[in-house]
Design a protein around this motif. Structure first.
Motif, PDB file in Angstrom:
ATOM      1  N   GLN A   1       0.827  -1.200   0.000  1.00  0.00           N
ATOM      2  CA  GLN A   1       0.000   0.000   0.000  1.00  0.00           C
ATOM      3  C   GLN A   1       0.864   1.254   0.000  1.00  0.00           C
ATOM      4  O   GLN A   1       0.577   2.236  -0.697  1.00  0.00           O
ATOM      5  N   LEU A   2       1.946   1.233   0.807  1.00  0.00           N
ATOM      6  CA  LEU A   2       2.859   2.372   0.838  1.00  0.00           C
ATOM      7  C   LEU A   2       3.527   2.579  -0.518  1.00  0.00           C
ATOM      8  O   LEU A   2       3.710   3.714  -0.969  1.00  0.00           O
ATOM      9  N   GLN A   3       3.891   1.470  -1.187  1.00  0.00           N
ATOM     10  CA  GLN A   3       4.518   1.568  -2.501  1.00  0.00           C
ATOM     11  C   GLN A   3       3.561   2.204  -3.505  1.00  0.00           C
ATOM     12  O   GLN A   3       3.974   3.021  -4.343  1.00  0.00           O
ATOM     13  N   LYS A   4       2.271   1.858  -3.444  1.00  0.00           N
ATOM     14  CA  LYS A   4       1.289   2.462  -4.334  1.00  0.00           C
ATOM     15  C   LYS A   4       1.162   3.966  -4.080  1.00  0.00           C
ATOM     16  O   LYS A   4       1.064   4.770  -5.015  1.00  0.00           O
ATOM     17  N   ILE A   5       1.179   4.354  -2.809  1.00  0.00           N
ATOM     18  CA  ILE A   5       1.078   5.779  -2.477  1.00  0.00           C
ATOM     19  C   ILE A   5       2.290   6.540  -2.996  1.00  0.00           C
ATOM     20  O   ILE A   5       2.173   7.620  -3.573  1.00  0.00           O
ATOM     21  N   VAL A   6       3.488   5.949  -2.810  1.00  0.00           N
ATOM     22  CA  VAL A   6       4.720   6.607  -3.273  1.00  0.00           C
ATOM     23  C   VAL A   6       4.734   6.707  -4.797  1.00  0.00           C
ATOM     24  O   VAL A   6       5.087   7.755  -5.363  1.00  0.00           O
ATOM     25  N   ASP A   7       4.353   5.636  -5.484  1.00  0.00           N
ATOM     26  CA  ASP A   7       4.326   5.643  -6.948  1.00  0.00           C
ATOM     27  C   ASP A   7       3.337   6.678  -7.474  1.00  0.00           C
ATOM     28  O   ASP A   7       3.636   7.412  -8.430  1.00  0.00           O
TER      29      ASP A   7
ATOM     30  N   GLU B   1       4.407   9.942  -9.685  1.00  0.00           N
ATOM     31  CA  GLU B   1       3.831  10.160 -11.013  1.00  0.00           C
ATOM     32  C   GLU B   1       3.245  11.563 -11.130  1.00  0.00           C
ATOM     33  O   GLU B   1       3.439  12.253 -12.137  1.00  0.00           O
ATOM     34  N   GLY B   2       2.538  11.990 -10.099  1.00  0.00           N
ATOM     35  CA  GLY B   2       2.009  13.351 -10.112  1.00  0.00           C
ATOM     36  C   GLY B   2       3.108  14.392 -10.106  1.00  0.00           C
ATOM     37  O   GLY B   2       3.014  15.420 -10.786  1.00  0.00           O
TER      38      GLY B   2
ATOM     39  N   ARG C   1       3.751  17.150 -13.077  1.00  0.00           N
ATOM     40  CA  ARG C   1       3.808  18.602 -12.827  1.00  0.00           C
ATOM     41  C   ARG C   1       5.132  19.193 -13.280  1.00  0.00           C
ATOM     42  O   ARG C   1       5.186  20.314 -13.801  1.00  0.00           O
ATOM     43  N   LYS C   2       6.223  18.440 -13.122  1.00  0.00           N
ATOM     44  CA  LYS C   2       7.533  18.921 -13.558  1.00  0.00           C
ATOM     45  C   LYS C   2       7.603  19.048 -15.070  1.00  0.00           C
ATOM     46  O   LYS C   2       8.131  20.035 -15.606  1.00  0.00           O
ATOM     47  N   GLU C   3       7.058  18.063 -15.787  1.00  0.00           N
ATOM     48  CA  GLU C   3       7.039  18.130 -17.244  1.00  0.00           C
ATOM     49  C   GLU C   3       6.182  19.300 -17.737  1.00  0.00           C
ATOM     50  O   GLU C   3       6.555  19.999 -18.685  1.00  0.00           O
ATOM     51  N   GLU C   4       5.045  19.519 -17.096  1.00  0.00           N
ATOM     52  CA  GLU C   4       4.185  20.640 -17.482  1.00  0.00           C
ATOM     53  C   GLU C   4       4.884  21.975 -17.248  1.00  0.00           C
ATOM     54  O   GLU C   4       4.768  22.899 -18.061  1.00  0.00           O
ATOM     55  N   GLU C   5       5.628  22.085 -16.150  1.00  0.00           N
ATOM     56  CA  GLU C   5       6.351  23.327 -15.867  1.00  0.00           C
ATOM     57  C   GLU C   5       7.463  23.555 -16.883  1.00  0.00           C
ATOM     58  O   GLU C   5       7.661  24.683 -17.367  1.00  0.00           O
TER      59      GLU C   5
END
Length: 279
Positions: free
Chosen positions: A167-173, A177-178, A182-186
């Motif tokens: 569950q922690l791995q899913k939260i980190v992934d 990803e978000g 956001r970095k690519e959009e910036e």
């Protein structure tokens, strides 16, 4: 602190100075004591946010620590459909800046009495909550929706603090990803700004047909500042050469005056010796 003196008739709401309506509630049906909430329609004109509409938001004070957002939602759902519930340590503007973080990355919240903002779907729900009679107590913990308090609450929070690795791995992934998105959009936004704000050697920005001139980005402002610094240096150098040329002219004039005075003295000496023959 001495209790507030409230005057109200049976079956009528209790209103205290400041425009707050007092709601009496008890933890469960077997509780002999009661707690008081102070509610008021949220009317802060200076707050420009869509999360707290002025005609559908209820401002709540003195929320006990054992009441979570879910418990408050269930408690006030009897007045109408609830759109959102927000609990805070102190009254203030809603914070929308930055991405929403998971509870894993957020610091632990303070335990104490809180203030709340309850947004209903209809404005009539706010009026219904304000008209609730004081002698009709609201029950927080029911058989259908129990609320834990005391030692049971701490045991539950202790168990919830442990997160399974998958569950922690899913939260980190999901978070990464978000973050990458956001970095690519910036980066894409900065690239478009740089392309639209290409400056020539004199610092002019070319604006094509159908496009509006946009304010300079940080990189464009830095290039402009560097160009201004180079212009200042060239101007200082030009001023130095101008001073040097002017100083050379002064020295040349002084030399001519010196030779003129020497020629005058020589002519005067020749006249005195009668050897001066101008013709």
């Amino acid at each position: 602190m001495a209790p507030l003196k409230k005057k109200h008739a049976g079956g009528q709401p209790c209103i205290i100075p400041g425009g707050f309506t007092v709601l009496s509630l008890q933890f469960d049906s077997n509780s002999s004591t009661h707690h008081e909430l102070f509610i008021k329609e949220h009317k802060v004109r200076a707050e420009k946010t869509s999360n707290r509409p002025l005609d559908r938001t209820l401002f709540v004070l003195n929320i006990p620590p054992y009441c979570s957002e879910g418990a408050i939602r269930e408690l006030f759902s009897q007045f109408g459909n609830i759109q959102s519930v927000e609990l805070r340590d102190h009254p203030g503007s809603s914070q929308e800046s930055g991405p929403t973080l998971s509870k894993v990355f957020r610091p632990a919240t303070k335990q104490g009495f809180k203030v709340g903002y309850i947004v209903f779907s209809n404005s009539s729900s706010v009026s219904a909550a304000k008209k609730h009679p004081y002698d009709s107590r609201l029950v927080i913990s029911t058989e259908k929706h129990p609320v834990r308090a005391g030692v049971q609450k701490w045991i539950q929070k202790y168990k919830e603090a442990f997160i399974q690795p998958d569950q922690l791995q899913k939260i980190v992934d999901s978070f990464m990803e978000g973050h990458d998105k956001r970095k690519e959009e910036e980066e894409e936004r900065l690239k478009k700004e740089a392309e639209q704000q290409q400056e020539d050697e004199e610092g002019w920005v070319k604006v094509t047909k159908g496009q509006k001139a946009r304010p300079h980005s940080e990189a464009a402002n830095k290039r402009t500042l560097q160009k201004e610094m180079r212009k200042t240096k060239r101007k200082e150098l030009l001023n130095f050469y101008t001073w040097q040329h002017r100083n050379t002219q002064k020295e040349h004039i002084a030399e001519l005056r010196k030779k003129f005075e020497e020629d005058k003295q020589r002519i005067a000496l020749l006249r005195a010796q009668r050897k001066f023959k101008p013709y």
